[in-house]
Design an enzyme around this catalytic site. Structure first.
Site, PDB file in Angstrom:
ATOM      1  N   SER A 112       0.806  -1.220   0.000  1.00 21.08           N
ATOM      2  CA  SER A 112       0.000   0.000   0.000  1.00 21.08           C
ATOM      3  C   SER A 112       0.838   1.269   0.000  1.00 21.08           C
ATOM      4  CB  SER A 112      -0.951  -0.059   1.196  1.00 21.08           C
ATOM      5  OG  SER A 112      -1.879   0.980   1.127  1.00 21.08           O
ATOM      6  N   HIS A 113       0.727   2.027   1.069  1.00 18.68           N
ATOM      7  CA  HIS A 113       1.372   3.339   1.178  1.00 18.68           C
ATOM      8  C   HIS A 113       2.776   3.248   1.768  1.00 18.68           C
ATOM      9  CE1 HIS A 113      -0.755   2.055   4.689  1.00 18.68           C
ATOM     10  NE2 HIS A 113       0.114   2.724   5.400  1.00 18.68           N
ATOM     11  N   ASP A 276      -2.000   6.644  -3.239  1.00 17.27           N
ATOM     12  CA  ASP A 276      -0.890   5.896  -2.639  1.00 17.27           C
ATOM     13  C   ASP A 276      -0.378   4.823  -3.601  1.00 17.27           C
ATOM     14  OD1 ASP A 276      -2.989   4.090  -2.447  1.00 17.27           O
ATOM     15  OD2 ASP A 276      -2.258   3.243  -0.572  1.00 17.27           O
ATOM     16  N   ASP A 278      -0.789   1.620  -4.154  1.00 18.86           N
ATOM     17  CA  ASP A 278      -1.688   0.710  -4.868  1.00 18.86           C
ATOM     18  C   ASP A 278      -2.995   1.373  -5.273  1.00 18.86           C
ATOM     19  OD1 ASP A 278      -2.425   0.897  -2.194  1.00 18.86           O
ATOM     20  OD2 ASP A 278      -3.344  -1.074  -2.177  1.00 18.86           O
ATOM     21  N   ASP A 280      -5.470   3.000  -3.628  1.00 19.55           N
ATOM     22  CA  ASP A 280      -6.748   3.036  -2.906  1.00 19.55           C
ATOM     23  C   ASP A 280      -6.891   4.257  -1.998  1.00 19.55           C
ATOM     24  OD1 ASP A 280      -4.899   2.057  -1.135  1.00 19.55           O
ATOM     25  OD2 ASP A 280      -6.034   0.263  -0.574  1.00 19.55           O
ATOM     26  N   ARG A 281      -5.780   4.937  -1.695  1.00 17.59           N
ATOM     27  CA  ARG A 281      -5.891   6.144  -0.870  1.00 17.59           C
ATOM     28  C   ARG A 281      -5.914   7.398  -1.726  1.00 17.59           C
ATOM     29  NH1 ARG A 281      -2.207   5.672   4.570  1.00 17.59           N
ATOM     30  NH2 ARG A 281      -3.171   3.758   5.326  1.00 17.59           N
ATOM     31  N   LYS A 375     -11.307   0.645  -1.008  1.00 18.77           N
ATOM     32  CA  LYS A 375     -11.348   2.089  -1.187  1.00 18.77           C
ATOM     33  C   LYS A 375     -10.753   2.427  -2.547  1.00 18.77           C
ATOM     34  CE  LYS A 375      -7.367   2.376   1.915  1.00 18.77           C
ATOM     35  NZ  LYS A 375      -7.353   1.637   3.172  1.00 18.77           N
TER      36      LYS A 375
HETATM   37  C1  G1P Z   1      -3.815   1.830   8.206  1.00 18.94           C
HETATM   38  C2  G1P Z   1      -4.952   2.809   8.350  1.00 18.94           C
HETATM   39  C3  G1P Z   1      -6.250   2.127   8.017  1.00 18.94           C
HETATM   40  C4  G1P Z   1      -6.189   1.518   6.634  1.00 18.94           C
HETATM   41  C5  G1P Z   1      -4.970   0.627   6.513  1.00 18.94           C
HETATM   42  C6  G1P Z   1      -4.779   0.142   5.080  1.00 18.94           C
HETATM   43  O1  G1P Z   1      -3.996   0.769   9.115  1.00 18.94           O
HETATM   44  O2  G1P Z   1      -5.002   3.357   9.650  1.00 18.94           O
HETATM   45  O3  G1P Z   1      -7.293   3.064   8.094  1.00 18.94           O
HETATM   46  O4  G1P Z   1      -7.325   0.755   6.368  1.00 18.94           O
HETATM   47  O5  G1P Z   1      -3.797   1.340   6.896  1.00 18.94           O
HETATM   48  O6  G1P Z   1      -4.628   1.197   4.187  1.00 18.94           O
HETATM   49  P1  G1P Z   1      -3.277   0.700  10.563  1.00 18.94           P
HETATM   50  O7  G1P Z   1      -1.802   0.793  10.312  1.00 18.94           O
HETATM   51  O8  G1P Z   1      -3.743   1.895  11.316  1.00 18.94           O
HETATM   52  O9  G1P Z   1      -3.739  -0.599  11.138  1.00 18.94           O
HETATM   53 ZN    ZN Z   2      -3.209   1.458  -0.338  1.00 18.65          ZN
END
Ligand code: G1P
Ligand code: ZN
Length: 539
Positions: A112-113, A276, A278, A280-281, A375
């Site tokens: 992801s991010h 981000d 992938d 989704d953000r 998302k």
């Molecule tokens: C974090 C974000 C959460 C999101 C997830 C995946 O998770 O807080 O809202 O769904 O990344 O993108 P966390 O590290 O807080 O468990």
């Molecule tokens: Zn992501």
């Protein structure tokens, strides 16, 4: 051609908030990916009638892991794999491909991010036929498999060429390489008023979209520049790179610095957005103006009538407990259902499937709707562009008018990173034990009205999940504490603060939240326990 390889279990393959996420070097250990994938295949059971999607955000090690997955799928008797060209598929596009083509699930390789590269992170998200990530009952079963695994099956074959579209075979398994953008474009064209957005750009509206050298570049070029007519060069960092060109592909005020600097300069375009790794953000910016994700969810929900796909009405709306309560006021005004769920997109899926909600979002720059089961970053940006096109108002105007109408939830998140896991766990358990004693106590004029763990009882499957601790104050302010479930090492404590104001609408969020921040630090004994005077990341 099929070999059975003996292996020994790794004990750390439990999936977190969003799949398995590890340091690249951990994932690169011998048999690491193989063990995990075989455990999934074992948990699924019958495979000869199953078709899965495979793709990812293009990060380091994806190419190698994708080849392993292909060869293992073939050896395990999977019927067919649908694979994004060159191994690319964004998370939202993947969810759509699964749903639209009625696949049995899919694997999106992404952390992801989180940063990529050999010293960054690697990840595998597993979705089922709903197009959403599998529920805890399934991840538990997979985890149990990873702890007892003794062997895996893999095809002994040269790597498959993923650069050309079309069909090929490995043994009896069919492999179809697809353009990962096509279905996604068709989907968003059916949701939004593309003609109105085209007209907006034709009138000279300007935007900057930062793909952060990750997977959304090709999607954004096609949609914003080629179809909607945004000027060439509106999309930057558009080529997905294995290390994201050194960027931390998290669209927030800290990591999307280049975009933020531009948007707060005198040469800012009308609109700024980023996604981000992938896809989704999303982050939404206007000229010298930032929209918090919590406000964005509230504003999109309040303006659903401008969007062709939603104009005939929406079901309810949901947010994670940590997200600000702004959207709750909108839900009340529109008289629609309103749900608070634990952090993690998978909790929205049952609510979507049972038609309880249409929109949902998280404070962590995630917004989406029931069009898919993840998302969706580009969807959120198109939603904003569609509202702007329909109303002729700027991002700032839309947001300020929203606050006028509903009041404003000042909201910020403070992350304390790199904590010792034992210290973080103890902080949370001690705090939980202390919550009942906080009720009715007053801190600097803030009186605690309710202090309790957040417990979610899913109205669809009746499962119960505990996620974080919430301290509410009499004036509607809130503190939420929880530990991150997406980190790849150590622990991160997240502290979410909110203060609701009906009259003071143009203050600095940090000024408004400082008193509550001090209370949050004190109640949880953050400094004495962690040694940290300040949060590491503030968003
Ligand atoms: C974090 C974000 C959460 C999101 C997830 C995946 O998770 O807080 O809202 O769904 O990344 O993108 P966390 O590290 O807080 O468990
Ligand atoms: Zn992501």
């Amino acid at each position: 051609m099929i070999t059975t390889v003996s292996t020994t279990p790794y004990t750390d393959q439990k999936m977190g908030t969003a799949g398995l996420r590890k340091k690249s070097k951990i994932a690169m250990q011998p048999n690491y990916v193989e063990n995990f994938m075989q455990s999934i295949f074992n948990a699924i059971g019958r495979l000869d009638d199953k078709t899965f999607l495979v793709g990812g955000d293009g990060r380091f090690y994806n190419d190698i892991a994708i080849q392993k997955i292909i060869k293992m799928a073939a050896a395990n008797g999977v019927k067919k794999l649908v694979i994004g060209q060159n191994g690319f598929v964004s998370t939202p596009a993947g969810s759509n491909i699964i749903l639209k083509n009625k696949l049995d699930g899919g694997f999106v390789l992404s952390a992801s991010h989180n940063p990529g590269g050999e010293n960054g992170d690697f990840g595998i998200k597993y979705s089922n036929q709903t197009g959403g990530q599998v529920p805890a009952s399934v991840t538990d079963k997979i985890y149990a498999n990873t702890l007892s695994i003794r062997e895996y099956k893999i095809y002994d074959a040269p790597d498959i060429d993923l650069s050309h579209l079309g069909t090929q075979h490995l043994g009896t398994m069919e492999i179809e390489v697809i353009d990962p953008v096509v279905d996604y474009v068709e989907m968003v064209e059916h949701i939004f008023d593309f003609n109105a957005i085209k007209a907006l750009f034709a009138k000279g509206f300007t935007m900057r979209f930062d793909a952060m050298n990750a997977v959304t570049g090709p999607y954004a070029i096609r949609i914003f520049e080629e179809i909607l007519g945004a000027p060439k060069g509106s999309v930057v960092h558009a080529k997905p790179l294995p290390d994201f060109g050194g960027l931390h592909p998290d669209p927030n005020l800290v990591y999307a610095k280049e975009l933020v600097d531009l948007m707060f300069s005198d040469s800012a375009p009308d609109f700024g957005g980023a996604n981000d790794g992938d896809g989704d953000r999303n982050m939404i910016l206007g000229k010298k103006f930032f929209v918090t994700p919590s406000d964005s969810l509230a504003i999109l929900t309040d303006n659903y009538q401008y969007i062709p796909a939603y104009k005939n009405g929406i079901f309810g709306v949901a947010k994670s407990a940590a997200t600000s309560t702004a959207v709750g006021r909108v839900a009340k005004a529109h008289n629609i259902g309103y749900y608070e769920v634990p952090t993690g997109w998978k909790y929205f899926v049952n609510l979507m499937d049972s038609q309880r909600i249409t929109f949902c979002g998280e404070e962590s720059f995630g917004t989406g709707s029931a069009h898919i089961r993840e998302k969706d970053g580009i969807w959120a940006i198109l939603f904003w562009l569609n509202i702007i096109a329909a109303t002729g108002k700027s991002v700032e105007q839309i947001t300020r008018e929203h606050w006028q109408k509903y009041g404003r939830s000042y909201y910020m998140r403070f992350d304390f990173e790199g904590l010792d896991t034992a210290v973080a766990d103890k902080l949370m358990s001690d705090l939980e034990a202390k919550l009942p004693s906080l009720n009715n106590q007053e801190f600097n004029g803030y009186k605690v009205s309710e202090a309790a763990p957040f417990v979610y009882n899913d109205p669809v499957d009746n499962s119960s999940t505990k996620n974080g601790l919430i301290v509410k104050f009499a004036d509607g302010s809130r503190i939420v504490y929880r530990l991150s479930g997406t980190g790849s090492s150590g622990a991160t404590l997240r502290v979410y603060l909110e203060k609701y104001e009906q009259n003071k609408l143009a203050e600095e969020p940090l000024d408004m939240l400082k008193p509550i921040l001090a209370i949050a630090m004190e109640i949880a004994e953050i400094t004495p326990r962690t040694g940290k005077q300040h949060a590491d990341v503030i968003t």
